[in-house]
Design a protein around this motif. Structure first.
Motif, PDB file in Angstrom:
ATOM      1  N   MET A  60     -32.346 -37.292 -30.145  1.00 57.33           N
ATOM      2  CA  MET A  60     -32.073 -36.391 -31.267  1.00 57.33           C
ATOM      3  C   MET A  60     -32.822 -35.078 -31.068  1.00 57.33           C
ATOM      4  O   MET A  60     -34.029 -35.084 -30.807  1.00 57.33           O
ATOM      5  CB  MET A  60     -32.488 -37.054 -32.580  1.00 57.33           C
ATOM      6  N   THR A  61     -32.116 -33.956 -31.181  1.00 59.49           N
ATOM      7  CA  THR A  61     -32.759 -32.656 -31.011  1.00 59.49           C
ATOM      8  C   THR A  61     -33.627 -32.342 -32.228  1.00 59.49           C
ATOM      9  O   THR A  61     -33.530 -32.988 -33.277  1.00 59.49           O
ATOM     10  CB  THR A  61     -31.698 -31.555 -30.861  1.00 59.49           C
ATOM     11  N   GLY A  62     -34.465 -31.314 -32.064  1.00 57.44           N
ATOM     12  CA  GLY A  62     -35.322 -30.912 -33.169  1.00 57.44           C
ATOM     13  C   GLY A  62     -34.515 -30.499 -34.394  1.00 57.44           C
ATOM     14  O   GLY A  62     -34.871 -30.829 -35.537  1.00 57.44           O
ATOM     15  N   LYS A  63     -33.405 -29.793 -34.161  1.00 60.81           N
ATOM     16  CA  LYS A  63     -32.551 -29.356 -35.270  1.00 60.81           C
ATOM     17  C   LYS A  63     -31.922 -30.547 -35.969  1.00 60.81           C
ATOM     18  O   LYS A  63     -31.842 -30.596 -37.210  1.00 60.81           O
ATOM     19  CB  LYS A  63     -31.463 -28.413 -34.746  1.00 60.81           C
ATOM     20  N   GLU A  64     -31.464 -31.524 -35.188  1.00 63.51           N
ATOM     21  CA  GLU A  64     -30.851 -32.723 -35.761  1.00 63.51           C
ATOM     22  C   GLU A  64     -31.879 -33.535 -36.552  1.00 63.51           C
ATOM     23  O   GLU A  64     -31.569 -34.080 -37.620  1.00 63.51           O
ATOM     24  CB  GLU A  64     -30.246 -33.582 -34.640  1.00 63.51           C
ATOM     25  N   ARG A  65     -33.092 -33.615 -36.018  1.00 65.52           N
ATOM     26  CA  ARG A  65     -34.148 -34.349 -36.716  1.00 65.52           C
ATOM     27  C   ARG A  65     -34.482 -33.658 -38.045  1.00 65.52           C
ATOM     28  O   ARG A  65     -34.680 -34.329 -39.076  1.00 65.52           O
ATOM     29  CB  ARG A  65     -35.406 -34.425 -35.848  1.00 65.52           C
ATOM     30  N   ARG A  66     -34.513 -32.342 -38.024  1.00 69.30           N
ATOM     31  CA  ARG A  66     -34.804 -31.585 -39.240  1.00 69.30           C
ATOM     32  C   ARG A  66     -33.735 -31.855 -40.309  1.00 69.30           C
ATOM     33  O   ARG A  66     -34.054 -32.081 -41.468  1.00 69.30           O
ATOM     34  CB  ARG A  66     -34.865 -30.094 -38.905  1.00 69.30           C
ATOM     35  N   GLU A  67     -32.472 -31.848 -39.894  1.00 67.58           N
ATOM     36  CA  GLU A  67     -31.385 -32.095 -40.841  1.00 67.58           C
ATOM     37  C   GLU A  67     -31.440 -33.531 -41.364  1.00 67.58           C
ATOM     38  O   GLU A  67     -31.138 -33.784 -42.538  1.00 67.58           O
ATOM     39  CB  GLU A  67     -30.033 -31.821 -40.183  1.00 67.58           C
ATOM     40  N   GLN A  68     -31.822 -34.465 -40.490  1.00 70.58           N
ATOM     41  CA  GLN A  68     -31.947 -35.849 -40.921  1.00 70.58           C
ATOM     42  C   GLN A  68     -33.020 -35.983 -42.002  1.00 70.58           C
ATOM     43  O   GLN A  68     -32.823 -36.644 -43.029  1.00 70.58           O
ATOM     44  CB  GLN A  68     -32.311 -36.743 -39.730  1.00 70.58           C
ATOM     45  N   LEU A  69     -34.159 -35.338 -41.771  1.00 71.38           N
ATOM     46  CA  LEU A  69     -35.248 -35.398 -42.746  1.00 71.38           C
ATOM     47  C   LEU A  69     -34.846 -34.738 -44.065  1.00 71.38           C
ATOM     48  O   LEU A  69     -35.216 -35.223 -45.149  1.00 71.38           O
ATOM     49  CB  LEU A  69     -36.498 -34.729 -42.177  1.00 71.38           C
ATOM     50  N   LEU A  70     -34.094 -33.662 -43.992  1.00 74.05           N
ATOM     51  CA  LEU A  70     -33.633 -32.991 -45.206  1.00 74.05           C
ATOM     52  C   LEU A  70     -32.682 -33.891 -46.002  1.00 74.05           C
ATOM     53  O   LEU A  70     -32.759 -33.957 -47.230  1.00 74.05           O
ATOM     54  CB  LEU A  70     -32.938 -31.674 -44.850  1.00 74.05           C
ATOM     55  N   THR A  71     -31.796 -34.572 -45.300  1.00 76.18           N
ATOM     56  CA  THR A  71     -30.847 -35.472 -45.967  1.00 76.18           C
ATOM     57  C   THR A  71     -31.578 -36.632 -46.638  1.00 76.18           C
ATOM     58  O   THR A  71     -31.303 -36.976 -47.795  1.00 76.18           O
ATOM     59  CB  THR A  71     -29.830 -36.021 -44.948  1.00 76.18           C
ATOM     60  N   ILE A  72     -32.518 -37.217 -45.925  1.00 73.29           N
ATOM     61  CA  ILE A  72     -33.290 -38.336 -46.474  1.00 73.29           C
ATOM     62  C   ILE A  72     -34.159 -37.865 -47.637  1.00 73.29           C
ATOM     63  O   ILE A  72     -34.226 -38.511 -48.690  1.00 73.29           O
ATOM     64  CB  ILE A  72     -34.157 -38.968 -45.376  1.00 73.29           C
ATOM     65  N   GLY A  73     -34.822 -36.730 -47.442  1.00 69.58           N
ATOM     66  CA  GLY A  73     -35.667 -36.197 -48.500  1.00 69.58           C
ATOM     67  C   GLY A  73     -34.867 -35.881 -49.753  1.00 69.58           C
ATOM     68  O   GLY A  73     -35.309 -36.157 -50.883  1.00 69.58           O
ATOM     69  N   ARG A  74     -33.680 -35.323 -49.581  1.00 67.80           N
ATOM     70  CA  ARG A  74     -32.809 -34.975 -50.712  1.00 67.80           C
ATOM     71  C   ARG A  74     -32.497 -36.214 -51.550  1.00 67.80           C
ATOM     72  O   ARG A  74     -32.558 -36.178 -52.786  1.00 67.80           O
ATOM     73  CB  ARG A  74     -31.525 -34.356 -50.169  1.00 67.80           C
TER      74      ARG A  74
END
Length: 232
Positions: free
Chosen positions: A1-15
């Motif tokens: 998983m790229t850094g950008k993909e990881r960031r989006e994953q964390l945003l989705t989970i956090g949301r």
């Protein structure tokens, strides 16, 4: 998983977690655990849960503001502007319930602080501009436009918060009733409000015919009563 993909994953989970529990009720451990990463990864991308929360709120803020601003500027007729804005808010709530819960969870529209209050202030500014032009066109004092803008936005915001949980009736019907009150006032409410101009026109014609029929019936009754009075 790229850094950008990881960031989006964390945003989705956090949301999702913030919508369920709020900022205070969510921990970095929970976010990291749901993402299958260690806590330092969350800190690396956002500096902590507060940083993650801020990005989530900002995204939802911009998304909803853009939808309502577009609704207010895309329609020509002022009733249509109100209809489209109400529908935009309700559509956002229906399609992004987690996002709306985050916006309203930790702030209140009447406090003057917080993300939701800031959002309402931005929207009121757009509405104020629209109302000021309309007031000026009709010879009203446009100095009252800010007050009326706050009234309209407050009404729409509160019905949105109520509908977030009840989800009945359908959003088009809720919008129709909202516009009915805002546009006509309590003294001139339409019995069967609709967002469809053709249906509204038919309803007006029906009401006019009913009023004419009632007036004719009343006049006939008065004449009959007058004849009886003359006979006696």
């Amino acid at each position: 998983m790229t850094g950008k993909e990881r960031r989006e994953q964390l945003l989705t989970i956090g949301r999702t977690l913030f919508a369920e529990r709020g900022l205070d009720g969510t921990s970095v451990e929970e976010i990291a655990g749901a993402a299958g990463v260690s806590k330092p990864v969350v800190y690396e991308h956002f500096g902590g849960k507060e940083g993650l929360y801020a990005v989530v709120v900002d995204r939802e803020f911009e998304k909803l503001l853009a939808l309502i601003t577009e609704a207010l500027t895309s329609a020509i007729h002022y009733r249509s502007k109100l209809e489209k804005a109400a529908l935009a808010l309700l559509a956002y709530i229906e399609e992004n319930p987690d996002g709306f819960r985050i916006l309203v969870r930790d702030s209140h529209g009447g406090t003057g602080t917080g993300s939701f209050a800031s959002l309402l202030s931005e929207i009121a500014g757009e509405v104020e501009y629209v109302l000021a032009r309309e007031f000026d066109r009709h010879g009203y004092d446009d100095k009252n436009a800010p007050m009326y803008a706050q009234m309209l936005v407050g009404m729409v915001a509160l019905i949105g918060q109520w509908w977030l949980d009840v989800r009945k009736p359908k959003r088009e019907e809720v919008a129709a009733h909202l516009v009915n009150l805002a546009w006509n006032g309590l003294s001139s409410l339409e019995p069967r409000p609709s967002l469809d101009p053709k249906r509204r026109r038919k309803e007006r014609e029906r009401m006019e015919k009913a009023a004419e029929k009632a007036a004719a019936k009343a006049e006939k009754a008065q004449r009959k009563q007058a004849r009886r009075a003359e006979e006696h």
